[in-house]
Design a protein around this motif. Structure first.
Motif, PDB file in Angstrom:
ATOM      1  N   ALA A 129       0.819  -1.219   0.000  1.00  0.00           N
ATOM      2  CA  ALA A 129       0.000   0.000   0.000  1.00  0.00           C
ATOM      3  C   ALA A 129       0.849   1.263   0.000  1.00  0.00           C
ATOM      4  N   ASP A 131       0.591   5.445   1.100  1.00  0.00           N
ATOM      5  CA  ASP A 131      -0.177   6.437   1.850  1.00  0.00           C
ATOM      6  C   ASP A 131      -0.261   7.728   1.035  1.00  0.00           C
ATOM      7  N   ASP A 162      -4.521   2.392  -3.828  1.00  0.00           N
ATOM      8  CA  ASP A 162      -5.510   2.260  -2.748  1.00  0.00           C
ATOM      9  C   ASP A 162      -6.701   1.413  -3.187  1.00  0.00           C
ATOM     10  N   VAL A 339      -2.717   2.626   5.177  1.00  0.00           N
ATOM     11  CA  VAL A 339      -3.325   1.385   4.688  1.00  0.00           C
ATOM     12  C   VAL A 339      -2.447   0.185   5.050  1.00  0.00           C
TER      13      VAL A 339
END
Length: 406
Positions: A129, A131, A162, A339
């Motif tokens: 992930a 950010d 995301d 995440v």
């Protein structure tokens, strides 16, 4: 009031607040008063009759983060309908880069962890992930003088990242599903979608519907952040009769301050407080795997994918962006944080029958990897900004037209 609103909407604000919250949590969790930190997060609140008697830590991950993902859903809808993701040719390279930036880190993690702690392979998605708030914040601070197109490229990459992360959460980390509850949640999403398209969208109608959708999806076993994304997708992205701007932009502008200033910092505070004093969480396969996956895997995945697609397909980098810009961008995608912390919690949840050391180790890897990726990315951005740029950075044979800078 205007200055406060402008500060909250600035790209740098989210990253700064997240960093402050993480530092406070990490400091408290490793202080002589660390027990009070963990006791605070374990406090249970909410109606037990509705199955919502959750700890404060769970409310941060399941409740507050759903607001953030609603904003992500709204942004995705805007990008797909009227933004950079509308044109497959211009969006193709950052979309491909997002996929490569997820696959390679996962492979790096598996390569490091698989032979040493096979049971920890459940956390393969932790370093995949990016950010958005942190990455855009670092770019805004240290990317002065670089083309504005680089921000759009990073934004597109991070948004797709995301979206893929949400799909992973919904499919990989959902053990059992209550079909009736999920159906009720989806029904609420549909009704919300009808109400949000009405001539006048009333908040006193939309808010209860959103809460009901969240509650049903949470009760179904699917992570409740998925409800936030689905609700965001229902918001119209094209201005309707008499409106000056699309409702996606208006809703995003109204909710982003709460997401940036309240929801994300509180989630970071609840998730980043890993106690490492007197423990062996710092150096072990999980933390090492996550660290190298973020710092090395992300860069390799992004750069290698872009190199391949721009040479083997008709896709080209957007105007004013060159291969030289991909090193700092690749490093910025290694800022996993929000995440990544959520996926770490889902991967190594107490009920999964895994070692209790895995979750704190993964979080240490996330914090260390994100910090190093941010520092290296900032240094590379400044180095890139000082170099003379070509009149045709993307090498498409056409002089760059949009040369605006950050």
């Amino acid at each position: 009031m205007y200055r406060t609103r402008a500060w909250i909407h600035a790209d740098t604000t989210g990253g700064v607040l997240l960093m402050i919250a993480a530092v406070v949590a990490l400091g408290w969790a490793n202080s002589p008063w660390r027990e009070s930190y963990h006791d605070l997060l374990s406090v249970v609140v909410g109606p037990a009759s509705l199955g919502l008697d959750l700890s404060l830590a769970h409310w941060a991950a399941d409740g507050l983060l759903a607001v953030f993902f609603f904003v992500v859903g709204v942004e995705l809808k805007q990008e797909f309908v009227a933004g950079d993701l509308r044109n497959p040719r211009s969006a193709g390279v950052p979309i491909a880069a997002a996929v490569g930036g997820m696959v390679v880190p996962a492979l790096v993690y598996v390569a490091i962890v698989g032979g040493l702690e096979p049971e920890a392979l459940r956390g393969w998605a932790t370093p995949t992930a990016t950010d958005i708030a942190f990455a855009l914040g670092v770019l805004a601070l240290f990317g002065r003088g670089l083309p504005v197109a680089l921000r759009v490229f990073l934004m597109t990459l991070a948004v797709v990242d995301d979206l893929l992360g949400i799909i992973v959460i919904a499919t990989v980390y959902t053990d059992s599903i209550d079909a009736r509850m999920l159906g009720a949640g989806l029904a609420c999403v549909v009704v919300f979608g009808v109400a949000v398209r009405a001539r006048r969208a009333r908040w006193w109608v939309l808010l209860p519907l959103a809460v009901l959708a969240w509650g049903f999806v949470h009760a179904s076993g699917v992570h409740s952040t998925v409800a936030g994304v689905l609700l965001g997708f229902t918001v119209p992205a094209i201005a309707r009769a008499g409106e000056k701007q699309p409702r996606t932009e208006r809703f995003g502008a109204r909710i982003t301050p709460y997401s940036t200033a309240v929801c994300l910092p509180l989630f970071a505070f609840a998730s980043a407080g890993v106690t490492v004093v007197g423990s062996g969480h710092i150096v072990q396969p999980v933390s090492v795997g996550v660290f190298f996956a973020l710092v090395v895997g992300k860069v390799v995945g992004v750069m290698a994918t872009v190199w391949i697609v721009t040479r083997l397909t008709p896709l080209r980098l957007p105007d004013a962006i060159g291969i030289r810009d991909l090193l700092p961008v690749g490093l910025l995608t290694g800022i996993g944080f929000t995440v990544a912390l959520l996926i770490a919690e889902l991967s190594f949840a107490p009920g999964a029958g895994l070692s209790p050391d895995h979750e704190p180790a993964a979080k240490i890897g996330i914090l260390a990897g994100s910090l190093i990726a941010a520092v290296l990315g900032a240094l590379m951005l400044r180095r890139d900004a000082r170099r003379v740029r070509s009149s045709d950075e993307n090498r498409d044979g056409i002089p760059d037209q949009d040369t605006r800078v950050i």
